[in-house]
Write a protein that holds these residues in place. Structure first.
Motif, PDB file in Angstrom:
ATOM      1  N   LEU A 122     -14.996 -22.019  -6.803  1.00 13.16           N
ATOM      2  CA  LEU A 122     -14.266 -22.755  -7.910  1.00 13.16           C
ATOM      3  C   LEU A 122     -15.295 -22.860  -8.995  1.00 13.16           C
ATOM      4  O   LEU A 122     -16.449 -23.335  -8.835  1.00 13.16           O
ATOM      5  CB  LEU A 122     -13.964 -24.090  -7.451  1.00 13.16           C
ATOM      6  CG  LEU A 122     -13.225 -24.916  -8.560  1.00 13.16           C
ATOM      7  CD1 LEU A 122     -11.891 -23.986  -9.244  1.00 13.16           C
ATOM      8  CD2 LEU A 122     -12.854 -26.285  -8.181  1.00 13.16           C
ATOM      9  N   PHE A 123     -15.126 -22.199 -10.026  1.00 10.23           N
ATOM     10  CA  PHE A 123     -15.768 -22.189 -11.255  1.00 10.23           C
ATOM     11  C   PHE A 123     -15.319 -23.295 -12.119  1.00 10.23           C
ATOM     12  O   PHE A 123     -14.039 -23.157 -12.627  1.00 10.23           O
ATOM     13  CB  PHE A 123     -15.767 -20.961 -12.016  1.00 10.23           C
ATOM     14  CG  PHE A 123     -16.357 -19.785 -11.453  1.00 10.23           C
ATOM     15  CD1 PHE A 123     -17.938 -19.427 -11.470  1.00 10.23           C
ATOM     16  CD2 PHE A 123     -15.758 -18.931 -10.476  1.00 10.23           C
ATOM     17  CE1 PHE A 123     -18.471 -18.447 -10.770  1.00 10.23           C
ATOM     18  CE2 PHE A 123     -16.327 -17.998  -9.858  1.00 10.23           C
ATOM     19  CZ  PHE A 123     -17.783 -17.613  -9.949  1.00 10.23           C
ATOM     20  N   LEU A 124     -16.101 -24.254 -12.697  1.00  8.18           N
ATOM     21  CA  LEU A 124     -15.778 -25.182 -13.531  1.00  8.18           C
ATOM     22  C   LEU A 124     -16.518 -24.833 -14.820  1.00  8.18           C
ATOM     23  O   LEU A 124     -17.676 -25.153 -14.904  1.00  8.18           O
ATOM     24  CB  LEU A 124     -15.574 -26.798 -13.152  1.00  8.18           C
ATOM     25  CG  LEU A 124     -15.079 -27.075 -11.800  1.00  8.18           C
ATOM     26  CD1 LEU A 124     -15.352 -28.677 -11.561  1.00  8.18           C
ATOM     27  CD2 LEU A 124     -13.535 -26.760 -12.027  1.00  8.18           C
ATOM     28  N   VAL A 125     -15.594 -24.389 -16.124  1.00  5.09           N
ATOM     29  CA  VAL A 125     -16.476 -24.028 -17.120  1.00  5.09           C
ATOM     30  C   VAL A 125     -16.068 -24.764 -18.530  1.00  5.09           C
ATOM     31  O   VAL A 125     -15.190 -25.370 -18.599  1.00  5.09           O
ATOM     32  CB  VAL A 125     -16.362 -22.358 -17.253  1.00  5.09           C
ATOM     33  CG1 VAL A 125     -16.648 -21.696 -16.122  1.00  5.09           C
ATOM     34  CG2 VAL A 125     -15.019 -21.946 -17.667  1.00  5.09           C
ATOM     35  N   ASP A 126     -16.979 -24.936 -19.246  1.00  4.47           N
ATOM     36  CA  ASP A 126     -16.784 -25.739 -20.833  1.00  4.47           C
ATOM     37  C   ASP A 126     -15.758 -24.869 -21.434  1.00  4.47           C
ATOM     38  O   ASP A 126     -14.988 -25.775 -21.762  1.00  4.47           O
ATOM     39  CB  ASP A 126     -18.091 -25.852 -21.262  1.00  4.47           C
ATOM     40  CG  ASP A 126     -18.858 -24.427 -21.667  1.00  4.47           C
ATOM     41  OD1 ASP A 126     -18.504 -23.451 -21.286  1.00  4.47           O
ATOM     42  OD2 ASP A 126     -19.846 -24.649 -22.566  1.00  4.47           O
ATOM     43  N   LEU A 127     -15.539 -23.731 -21.702  1.00  5.69           N
ATOM     44  CA  LEU A 127     -14.929 -23.357 -22.814  1.00  5.69           C
ATOM     45  C   LEU A 127     -14.240 -21.940 -22.418  1.00  5.69           C
ATOM     46  O   LEU A 127     -14.895 -21.000 -21.961  1.00  5.69           O
ATOM     47  CB  LEU A 127     -15.732 -22.761 -24.109  1.00  5.69           C
ATOM     48  CG  LEU A 127     -15.123 -22.759 -25.277  1.00  5.69           C
ATOM     49  CD1 LEU A 127     -14.142 -23.855 -25.905  1.00  5.69           C
ATOM     50  CD2 LEU A 127     -16.222 -22.022 -26.367  1.00  5.69           C
ATOM     51  N   TRP A 128     -13.047 -21.741 -22.560  1.00 10.60           N
ATOM     52  CA  TRP A 128     -12.145 -20.519 -22.293  1.00 10.60           C
ATOM     53  C   TRP A 128     -12.482 -19.445 -23.358  1.00 10.60           C
ATOM     54  O   TRP A 128     -12.509 -19.871 -24.450  1.00 10.60           O
ATOM     55  CB  TRP A 128     -10.681 -20.875 -22.234  1.00 10.60           C
ATOM     56  CG  TRP A 128      -9.767 -19.606 -21.765  1.00 10.60           C
ATOM     57  CD1 TRP A 128      -9.437 -18.840 -22.634  1.00 10.60           C
ATOM     58  CD2 TRP A 128      -9.184 -19.593 -20.555  1.00 10.60           C
ATOM     59  NE1 TRP A 128      -8.896 -17.734 -21.896  1.00 10.60           N
ATOM     60  CE2 TRP A 128      -8.486 -18.311 -20.499  1.00 10.60           C
ATOM     61  CE3 TRP A 128      -9.217 -20.382 -19.302  1.00 10.60           C
ATOM     62  CZ2 TRP A 128      -8.003 -17.840 -19.735  1.00 10.60           C
ATOM     63  CZ3 TRP A 128      -8.713 -19.836 -18.334  1.00 10.60           C
ATOM     64  CH2 TRP A 128      -7.789 -18.608 -18.380  1.00 10.60           C
ATOM     65  N   GLY A 129     -12.871 -18.382 -22.576  1.00  9.71           N
ATOM     66  CA  GLY A 129     -13.483 -17.365 -23.412  1.00  9.71           C
ATOM     67  C   GLY A 129     -14.814 -17.257 -24.030  1.00  9.71           C
ATOM     68  O   GLY A 129     -15.086 -16.372 -24.631  1.00  9.71           O
ATOM     69  N   GLY A 130     -15.631 -18.383 -23.463  1.00  8.19           N
ATOM     70  CA  GLY A 130     -17.001 -18.315 -23.776  1.00  8.19           C
ATOM     71  C   GLY A 130     -17.921 -17.412 -22.767  1.00  8.19           C
ATOM     72  O   GLY A 130     -17.225 -16.788 -21.655  1.00  8.19           O
ATOM     73  N   THR A 131     -19.164 -17.297 -23.076  1.00  4.78           N
ATOM     74  CA  THR A 131     -19.770 -16.181 -22.095  1.00  4.78           C
ATOM     75  C   THR A 131     -19.866 -16.701 -20.640  1.00  4.78           C
ATOM     76  O   THR A 131     -19.587 -15.962 -19.778  1.00  4.78           O
ATOM     77  CB  THR A 131     -21.146 -16.147 -23.009  1.00  4.78           C
ATOM     78  OG1 THR A 131     -21.191 -15.694 -23.932  1.00  4.78           O
ATOM     79  CG2 THR A 131     -22.140 -15.392 -21.749  1.00  4.78           C
ATOM     80  N   PRO A 132     -20.000 -17.988 -20.382  1.00  7.97           N
ATOM     81  CA  PRO A 132     -20.061 -18.525 -19.176  1.00  7.97           C
ATOM     82  C   PRO A 132     -18.526 -18.297 -18.390  1.00  7.97           C
ATOM     83  O   PRO A 132     -18.562 -17.779 -17.250  1.00  7.97           O
ATOM     84  CB  PRO A 132     -20.283 -19.959 -19.244  1.00  7.97           C
ATOM     85  CG  PRO A 132     -21.038 -20.129 -20.188  1.00  7.97           C
ATOM     86  CD  PRO A 132     -20.434 -19.091 -21.350  1.00  7.97           C
ATOM     87  N   PHE A 133     -17.480 -18.323 -19.227  1.00 10.31           N
ATOM     88  CA  PHE A 133     -16.115 -17.932 -18.713  1.00 10.31           C
ATOM     89  C   PHE A 133     -16.040 -16.747 -18.450  1.00 10.31           C
ATOM     90  O   PHE A 133     -15.612 -16.106 -17.456  1.00 10.31           O
ATOM     91  CB  PHE A 133     -15.155 -18.607 -19.706  1.00 10.31           C
ATOM     92  CG  PHE A 133     -13.679 -17.995 -19.215  1.00 10.31           C
ATOM     93  CD1 PHE A 133     -12.952 -18.698 -18.234  1.00 10.31           C
ATOM     94  CD2 PHE A 133     -13.366 -16.851 -19.789  1.00 10.31           C
ATOM     95  CE1 PHE A 133     -11.583 -18.232 -17.935  1.00 10.31           C
ATOM     96  CE2 PHE A 133     -11.955 -16.317 -19.485  1.00 10.31           C
ATOM     97  CZ  PHE A 133     -11.100 -16.868 -18.665  1.00 10.31           C
TER      98      PHE A 133
END
Length: 330
Positions: free
Chosen positions: A62-73
């Motif tokens: 499960l990935f919990l990321v800060d911002l939809w569309g950002g580099t981590p996402f």
């Protein structure tokens, strides 16, 4: 166990990882991945792959990321594409979401099941004061509290088996705070939190703040010790699963002597003050604390010494021995 990756721009993921650990305890198979200012997408992907490889099981991630569309996402999304039947991504990471994900791993074995579950918790964690700043539909929304005895129920009515269920009795000088409202509430599933304190019951401000700090769907009450003794004997509370909080062991001792049928106390935190000695990183004891604990032990009350459910319990007798030795030096 589902592996969790917290991913963000800058140090946000590391900070929320540390906050989650403070509240819910140390977690296995969780990693924080951050994108530094001097790094690119390939660096983030390499960190994610390294983290996944370190997990006990790479089947459920499960990935919990800060911002939809950002580099981590975007990098998580590329990895997800190869495992979309089992893996999941949730953007808009906040602390309630992370804690709920940790708690969900205790009962859910699927990353996608956890992902679907934590979204509502993440939304519920966004609140505002004054309340009238919230959107109209949220301002009027009432949490769906579990059915509890109300004043309209006639005296003598028996609910359930007529005996209140103590799912946790905790001594914590901070009373209702993050570790209790999240980690312990998730662990023991109370329907009601009861703060038992003569001092707080007569302090309207503290009382109001505690009631407002209750987790969604759980009602919090603040009562004096004498009232708790009455509640313990009231058959209308037979369906209640109570998480009971005391400021100190002396109050717990008084309540138990008064008929509150508690068999075990979770000793979580006693703040340091004049006359007390530090016995571990969360507990300080003075003569009154030692006396109350020793009397409780003689009564057959068991002690579970730990801040959060994930911690390993400590031995109460070792802490008492240390307290007595340090107090003798004063």
């Amino acid at each position: 166990m589902v592996g969790i990756i917290l991913a963000s721009h800058g140090g946000f993921a590391e900070g929320i990882y540390q906050s989650g650990e403070m509240i819910f305890g140390k977690q296995e198979n969780v990693a924080a991945v951050i994108l530094k200012p001097n790094e690119g997408p390939e660096d983030v992907r390499a960190k994610m792959e390294k983290a996944i490889a370190s997990f006990d099981d790479q089947d459920q991630i499960l990935f919990l990321v800060d911002l939809w569309g950002g580099t981590p996402f975007n990098q998580a999304n590329q990895l997800y594409e190869e495992h979309k039947d089992k893996w999941a991504i949730v953007a808009g990471m906040n602390l309630p979401m992370v804690i709920e994900a940790y708690a969900s791993r205790l009962s859910m074995e699927s990353a996608q099941e956890i992902a679907a579950h934590v979204i509502e918790t993440a939304k519920d964690g966004v609140k505002v004061r004054p309340e009238d700043l919230a959107p109209a539909e949220e301002a009027t929304k009432e949490p769906a509290a579990a059915a509890q005895p109300q004043g309209a129920i006639p005296e003598g009515t028996v609910l359930g088996d007529g005996h209140i269920k103590y799912v946790l009795a905790r001594v914590d000088s901070r009373l209702l705070h993050g570790q209790v409202a999240t980690a312990w509430s998730k662990s023991v599933q109370p329907t009601r939190i009861i703060v038992v304190s003569d001092a707080v019951a007569h302090d309207e401000l503290r009382k109001k703040l505690i009631e407002q700090a209750a987790p969604v769907g759980i009602k919090a009450n603040v009562v004096p010790i004498s009232k708790m003794e009455q509640v313990a004997k009231d058959p209308r509370f037979g369906d209640t699963r109570a998480l009971v909080l005391f400021e100190n062991c002396a109050d717990a001792l008084r309540a138990i002597k008064g008929g509150v049928d508690i068999k075990e106390i979770n000793l979580g935190s006693i703040a340091h003050s004049t006359g007390k000695v530090v016995v571990n990183n969360a507990i300080a004891m003075g003569p009154d604390d030692v006396e109350a604990i020793e009397e409780l032990l003689k009564m057959g009350i068991k002690f579970n010494v730990r801040k959060v459910p994930a911690d390993s319990p400590e031995d109460i007798n070792s802490l008492l021995k240390k307290a007595n030795a340090e107090l003798a030096k004063k």
